[in-house]
Design a protein around this motif. Structure first.
Motif, PDB file in Angstrom:
ATOM      1  N   SER A   1     -58.034 -13.584  25.260  1.00 64.89           N
ATOM      2  CA  SER A   1     -58.553 -12.666  26.272  1.00 64.89           C
ATOM      3  C   SER A   1     -57.647 -12.626  27.492  1.00 64.89           C
ATOM      4  O   SER A   1     -57.575 -11.609  28.187  1.00 64.89           O
ATOM      5  N   ALA A   2     -56.944 -13.739  27.762  1.00 63.41           N
ATOM      6  CA  ALA A   2     -56.018 -13.786  28.901  1.00 63.41           C
ATOM      7  C   ALA A   2     -54.823 -14.648  28.509  1.00 63.41           C
ATOM      8  O   ALA A   2     -54.932 -15.866  28.434  1.00 63.41           O
ATOM      9  N   GLY A   3     -53.710 -14.021  28.245  1.00 64.18           N
ATOM     10  CA  GLY A   3     -52.523 -14.758  27.851  1.00 64.18           C
ATOM     11  C   GLY A   3     -51.855 -15.392  29.053  1.00 64.18           C
ATOM     12  O   GLY A   3     -52.192 -15.100  30.202  1.00 64.18           O
ATOM     13  N   PRO A   4     -50.877 -16.286  28.842  1.00 59.16           N
ATOM     14  CA  PRO A   4     -50.156 -16.893  29.961  1.00 59.16           C
ATOM     15  C   PRO A   4     -49.303 -15.856  30.691  1.00 59.16           C
ATOM     16  O   PRO A   4     -48.818 -14.901  30.086  1.00 59.16           O
ATOM     17  N   HIS A   5     -49.133 -16.063  31.980  1.00 62.80           N
ATOM     18  CA  HIS A   5     -48.299 -15.172  32.779  1.00 62.80           C
ATOM     19  C   HIS A   5     -46.842 -15.619  32.775  1.00 62.80           C
ATOM     20  O   HIS A   5     -45.967 -14.858  33.193  1.00 62.80           O
ATOM     21  N   ARG A   6     -46.593 -16.819  32.288  1.00 60.32           N
ATOM     22  CA  ARG A   6     -45.241 -17.380  32.355  1.00 60.32           C
ATOM     23  C   ARG A   6     -44.952 -18.187  31.101  1.00 60.32           C
ATOM     24  O   ARG A   6     -45.805 -18.932  30.626  1.00 60.32           O
ATOM     25  N   LEU A   7     -43.750 -18.031  30.561  1.00 61.87           N
ATOM     26  CA  LEU A   7     -43.244 -18.891  29.491  1.00 61.87           C
ATOM     27  C   LEU A   7     -41.999 -19.574  30.020  1.00 61.87           C
ATOM     28  O   LEU A   7     -41.098 -18.915  30.555  1.00 61.87           O
ATOM     29  N   GLY A   8     -41.940 -20.879  29.885  1.00 66.07           N
ATOM     30  CA  GLY A   8     -40.809 -21.630  30.404  1.00 66.07           C
ATOM     31  C   GLY A   8     -39.977 -22.269  29.305  1.00 66.07           C
ATOM     32  O   GLY A   8     -40.525 -22.801  28.329  1.00 66.07           O
ATOM     33  N   TYR A   9     -38.670 -22.220  29.485  1.00 65.70           N
ATOM     34  CA  TYR A   9     -37.723 -22.820  28.546  1.00 65.70           C
ATOM     35  C   TYR A   9     -36.703 -23.631  29.334  1.00 65.70           C
ATOM     36  O   TYR A   9     -36.594 -23.503  30.559  1.00 65.70           O
ATOM     37  N   ALA A  10     -35.925 -24.448  28.635  1.00 63.46           N
ATOM     38  CA  ALA A  10     -34.912 -25.267  29.304  1.00 63.46           C
ATOM     39  C   ALA A  10     -33.744 -24.392  29.750  1.00 63.46           C
ATOM     40  O   ALA A  10     -33.395 -23.403  29.092  1.00 63.46           O
ATOM     41  N   ALA A  11     -33.148 -24.762  30.858  1.00 61.80           N
ATOM     42  CA  ALA A  11     -31.970 -24.057  31.343  1.00 61.80           C
ATOM     43  C   ALA A  11     -30.874 -24.094  30.279  1.00 61.80           C
ATOM     44  O   ALA A  11     -30.621 -25.129  29.667  1.00 61.80           O
ATOM     45  N   GLY A  12     -30.257 -22.939  30.042  1.00 64.27           N
ATOM     46  CA  GLY A  12     -29.209 -22.842  29.035  1.00 64.27           C
ATOM     47  C   GLY A  12     -29.703 -22.407  27.678  1.00 64.27           C
ATOM     48  O   GLY A  12     -28.901 -22.065  26.803  1.00 64.27           O
ATOM     49  N   ASP A  13     -31.021 -22.396  27.467  1.00 61.31           N
ATOM     50  CA  ASP A  13     -31.573 -21.908  26.205  1.00 61.31           C
ATOM     51  C   ASP A  13     -31.391 -20.390  26.106  1.00 61.31           C
ATOM     52  O   ASP A  13     -31.149 -19.702  27.096  1.00 61.31           O
ATOM     53  N   ILE A  14     -31.548 -19.875  24.889  1.00 63.65           N
ATOM     54  CA  ILE A  14     -31.463 -18.440  24.624  1.00 63.65           C
ATOM     55  C   ILE A  14     -32.783 -18.012  23.997  1.00 63.65           C
ATOM     56  O   ILE A  14     -33.318 -18.693  23.118  1.00 63.65           O
ATOM     57  N   VAL A  15     -33.320 -16.888  24.450  1.00 63.87           N
ATOM     58  CA  VAL A  15     -34.571 -16.348  23.918  1.00 63.87           C
ATOM     59  C   VAL A  15     -34.297 -14.959  23.359  1.00 63.87           C
ATOM     60  O   VAL A  15     -33.660 -14.127  24.019  1.00 63.87           O
ATOM     61  N   VAL A  16     -34.760 -14.700  22.155  1.00 60.17           N
ATOM     62  CA  VAL A  16     -34.669 -13.359  21.581  1.00 60.17           C
ATOM     63  C   VAL A  16     -36.070 -12.769  21.497  1.00 60.17           C
ATOM     64  O   VAL A  16     -37.033 -13.470  21.182  1.00 60.17           O
ATOM     65  N   VAL A  17     -36.183 -11.491  21.808  1.00 57.97           N
ATOM     66  CA  VAL A  17     -37.446 -10.769  21.741  1.00 57.97           C
ATOM     67  C   VAL A  17     -37.336  -9.768  20.601  1.00 57.97           C
ATOM     68  O   VAL A  17     -36.460  -8.900  20.601  1.00 57.97           O
ATOM     69  N   SER A  18     -38.211  -9.892  19.618  1.00 58.59           N
ATOM     70  CA  SER A  18     -38.124  -9.056  18.431  1.00 58.59           C
ATOM     71  C   SER A  18     -39.464  -8.385  18.156  1.00 58.59           C
ATOM     72  O   SER A  18     -40.513  -8.823  18.612  1.00 58.59           O
ATOM     73  N   GLY A  19     -39.415  -7.301  17.385  1.00 57.70           N
ATOM     74  CA  GLY A  19     -40.614  -6.564  17.018  1.00 57.70           C
ATOM     75  C   GLY A  19     -40.251  -5.158  16.600  1.00 57.70           C
ATOM     76  O   GLY A  19     -39.074  -4.781  16.557  1.00 57.70           O
TER      77      GLY A  19
END
Length: 211
Positions: free
Chosen positions: A33-51
């Protein structure tokens, strides 16, 4: 609420998503019903957004990422420079070359980055995973689980539809990624995967990289 790229859980079916337990590689935020407003990762990591095309990847990156690499941005820059009568297919290879050149430049800098991933090109994720390993960091996947109807509506809203053939390829690729995640296995090369539906993606307003 803060979550991390190293905290997750094997997801329940889409209709009954449940909170994550510590230590798992898959986090399912669908159906909340209410997702997180923030996702945190370690500095230097890479995040891909797919869909799926039209599923909200560019919207999410533009809203939540401080440093985002999106092929759509590159395409729009080229479109502004080209004659309006010139079909995109004519200069598509130049757009792709420019996009990957910019991506490679950003990766070489060692900066944390969020990357748009169409889902159909597993070799791109493999290169991103290799780049993350080279810098001693991890690759993470944010996977937007939207229905075909939602994605097609998103394409219509932006005035740019993909062909039926291309859309079918995207659906197959995203289905494979979802199947891997729902079995508790991040796709190859990814340390973690976070599943988002439309509501959860809309609630997310920051993808952060913490020192």
């Amino acid at each position: 609420m803060t979550t991390t790229g190293t905290v997750g859980a094997v997801p329940a079916p889409r209709s009954a998503a449940r909170p994550a337990a510590a230590g798992g590689p898959v986090r399912d935020l669908r159906g909340r019903s209410a997702g997180p407003h923030r996702l945190g990762y370690a500095a230097g990591d890479i995040v891909v957004v797919s869909g799926l095309p039209g599923g909200g990847k560019s919207t999410l990156i533009n809203r939540a990422a401080e440093t985002g690499i999106d092929s759509q941005d590159t395409r729009e820059r080229w479109e502004r420079r080209m004659p309006s009568a010139l079909p995109y297919a004519v200069y598509r290879p130049l757009v792709r070359a420019a996009h990957y050149r910019g991506l490679w430049r950003e990766l070489r800098s060692g900066a944390s980055v969020v990357v748009h991933d169409c889902g159909t090109q597993s070799w791109v994720r493999a290169l991103l995973a290799a780049a993350a390993r080279q810098r001693g960091r991890s690759l993470h996947l944010l996977l937007l689980d939207t229905t075909p109807e939602e994605a097609l509506a998103g394409q219509a809203a932006r005035g740019r539809r993909v062909s039926a053939y291309a859309f079918a390829r995207h659906r197959s690729a995203v289905a494979r990624l979802l199947a891997a995640a729902e079995s508790g296995r991040p796709p190859r090369g990814c340390a973690t995967v976070t599943l988002l539906d439309r509501r959860a993606a809309s609630a997310l307003n920051r993808i952060a990289f913490d020192a």
